[in-house]
Motif scaffolding. Structure first.
Motif, PDB file in Angstrom:
ATOM      1  N   LYS A 173       0.669  -1.154   0.001  1.00 28.28           N
ATOM      2  CA  LYS A 173      -0.069   0.099   0.062  1.00 28.28           C
ATOM      3  C   LYS A 173       0.896   1.231  -0.040  1.00 28.28           C
ATOM      4  O   LYS A 173       0.360   2.374  -0.341  1.00 28.28           O
ATOM      5  N   GLN A 174       2.080   1.316   0.582  1.00 31.40           N
ATOM      6  CA  GLN A 174       2.882   2.167   0.705  1.00 31.40           C
ATOM      7  C   GLN A 174       3.810   2.250  -0.596  1.00 31.40           C
ATOM      8  O   GLN A 174       4.419   3.300  -0.681  1.00 31.40           O
ATOM      9  N   ASP A 175       3.925   1.378  -1.237  1.00 29.53           N
ATOM     10  CA  ASP A 175       4.632   1.291  -2.475  1.00 29.53           C
ATOM     11  C   ASP A 175       4.124   2.162  -3.621  1.00 29.53           C
ATOM     12  O   ASP A 175       3.195   2.095  -3.935  1.00 29.53           O
ATOM     13  N   PRO A 176       4.859   3.252  -4.112  1.00 34.88           N
ATOM     14  CA  PRO A 176       4.306   4.072  -4.893  1.00 34.88           C
ATOM     15  C   PRO A 176       4.202   3.383  -6.467  1.00 34.88           C
ATOM     16  O   PRO A 176       3.524   4.077  -7.222  1.00 34.88           O
ATOM     17  N   PHE A 177       4.791   2.232  -6.708  1.00 31.02           N
ATOM     18  CA  PHE A 177       4.539   1.589  -7.900  1.00 31.02           C
ATOM     19  C   PHE A 177       3.396   0.482  -7.920  1.00 31.02           C
ATOM     20  O   PHE A 177       3.366  -0.169  -8.815  1.00 31.02           O
ATOM     21  N   SER A 178       2.602   0.358  -6.656  1.00 28.88           N
ATOM     22  CA  SER A 178       1.675  -0.513  -6.726  1.00 28.88           C
ATOM     23  C   SER A 178       0.518   0.008  -5.818  1.00 28.88           C
ATOM     24  O   SER A 178      -0.538  -0.020  -6.428  1.00 28.88           O
ATOM     25  N   ARG A 179       0.670   0.594  -4.810  1.00 31.61           N
ATOM     26  CA  ARG A 179      -0.511   1.158  -3.862  1.00 31.61           C
ATOM     27  C   ARG A 179      -1.387   0.099  -3.464  1.00 31.61           C
ATOM     28  O   ARG A 179      -2.458   0.459  -3.045  1.00 31.61           O
ATOM     29  N   GLY A 180      -0.931  -1.122  -3.401  1.00 25.98           N
ATOM     30  CA  GLY A 180      -1.663  -2.191  -2.973  1.00 25.98           C
ATOM     31  C   GLY A 180      -1.804  -3.362  -3.855  1.00 25.98           C
ATOM     32  O   GLY A 180      -0.733  -3.595  -4.390  1.00 25.98           O
ATOM     33  N   ASP A 181      -2.366  -4.439  -3.546  1.00 27.09           N
ATOM     34  CA  ASP A 181      -2.300  -5.697  -4.226  1.00 27.09           C
ATOM     35  C   ASP A 181      -3.636  -5.796  -5.210  1.00 27.09           C
ATOM     36  O   ASP A 181      -3.710  -4.695  -6.202  1.00 27.09           O
ATOM     37  N   TRP A 182      -4.379  -6.806  -5.186  1.00 29.26           N
ATOM     38  CA  TRP A 182      -5.243  -7.020  -6.148  1.00 29.26           C
ATOM     39  C   TRP A 182      -6.443  -6.100  -5.950  1.00 29.26           C
ATOM     40  O   TRP A 182      -6.618  -5.426  -5.017  1.00 29.26           O
ATOM     41  N   ALA A 183      -7.322  -5.829  -6.969  1.00 28.43           N
ATOM     42  CA  ALA A 183      -8.435  -4.990  -7.280  1.00 28.43           C
ATOM     43  C   ALA A 183      -9.458  -5.263  -6.073  1.00 28.43           C
ATOM     44  O   ALA A 183      -9.801  -6.620  -5.985  1.00 28.43           O
ATOM     45  N   VAL A 184     -10.046  -4.375  -5.475  1.00 32.62           N
ATOM     46  CA  VAL A 184     -11.256  -4.619  -4.637  1.00 32.62           C
ATOM     47  C   VAL A 184     -12.493  -3.987  -5.032  1.00 32.62           C
ATOM     48  O   VAL A 184     -12.748  -2.694  -5.212  1.00 32.62           O
ATOM     49  N   TRP A 185     -13.397  -4.683  -5.502  1.00 33.38           N
ATOM     50  CA  TRP A 185     -14.696  -4.237  -6.189  1.00 33.38           C
ATOM     51  C   TRP A 185     -15.615  -3.852  -5.173  1.00 33.38           C
ATOM     52  O   TRP A 185     -16.131  -4.694  -4.435  1.00 33.38           O
TER      53      TRP A 185
END
Length: 241
Positions: A173-185
């Protein structure tokens, strides 16, 4: 990991590393990617796998519209962090419980890894944390977050006190190149823009787990990559007609 490494090795041109994309332009004659350091890359078509939480910070020209723009701007992502620990002693033999555990607190999931020469040995421990527990530690520095998680393990398992060495910690979540993991619909989002999130925009082809239909996670990423590759194949084929 062996799959992307083999794919990268098979490329005619090496993967460009340490480039931060800031803008993507698409026109009738091609597409251009612009980077923060001033580098520019042009191509006939672009396959974009950037997750939505990162893509919304990249300028796309012309801009996305309608449901596709809403998807990029609104789709949520799973907050997740991972920590790797090396046990100094087999403390689980002292408390008589399995090395791993599931909790509803700060630790979430502790998994024992068996990657040593003897499969019976516990080579390391992996802590998987998601959602609210990650939000708590994301307000801390990495070292503070790691210390808090270790302290929670020690509180739950007193035999582990002083027996855990932290060798890696990362919050996606803190990684500027991912901002998290899989999508949450969220409620209503599948109906609102699931059909539009992966459609082409000019000469940009979108892929990534968030555009998959049949799978989630890494399997969804592979599914979407195959779909984007087929789109390019048929586009190339049409150009030859």
């Amino acid at each position: 990991q062996a799959i992307p490494e083999a794919m990268a090795a098979a490329l005619k041109n090496p993967v460009e590393l340490n480039r931060r994309v800031v803008a993507i332009g698409t026109g009738k004659d091609g597409v251009e990617v612009r980077c923060a350091d001033g580098a520019k890359y042009g191509a006939d078509q672009l396959v974009c796998s950037i997750p939505t939480a990162v893509l919304r910070g990249i300028a796309i020209e012309p801009a996305l519209t309608g449901a596709q723009a809403a998807a990029v701007g609104q789709l949520g992502v799973q907050a997740i962090s991972q920590m790797h620990l090396v046990p100094k002693a087999r403390y689980w033999e002292q408390d008589g419980m399995a090395p791993g555990m599931w909790t509803d607190g700060l630790v979430n999931m502790l998994i024992d890894e068996h990657k040593a020469a003897d499969p019976a040995d516990v080579s390391s421990l992996t802590v998987w944390r998601r959602g609210r527990s990650v939000a708590r530690t994301d307000r801390m520095t990495d070292s503070e977050a790691a210390a808090a998680v270790v302290a929670e393990i020690e509180r739950l398992r007193p035999a582990a006190r002083g027996q855990l060495e932290v060798v890696a910690y990362h919050s996606w979540k803190q990684d500027p190149f991912s901002r998290g993991d899989w999508a949450v619909w969220g409620p209503g989002q599948v109906t609102a823009f699931a059909r539009d999130i992966g459609r082409p925009h000019g000469r940009i082809r979108f892929c990534g787990e968030h555009t998959a239909v049949s799978n989630r996670g890494m399997e969804g990423a592979m599914e979407s990559g195959e779909r984007a590759a087929l789109e390019l194949y048929y586009w190339r084929r049409a150009q030859r007609v």
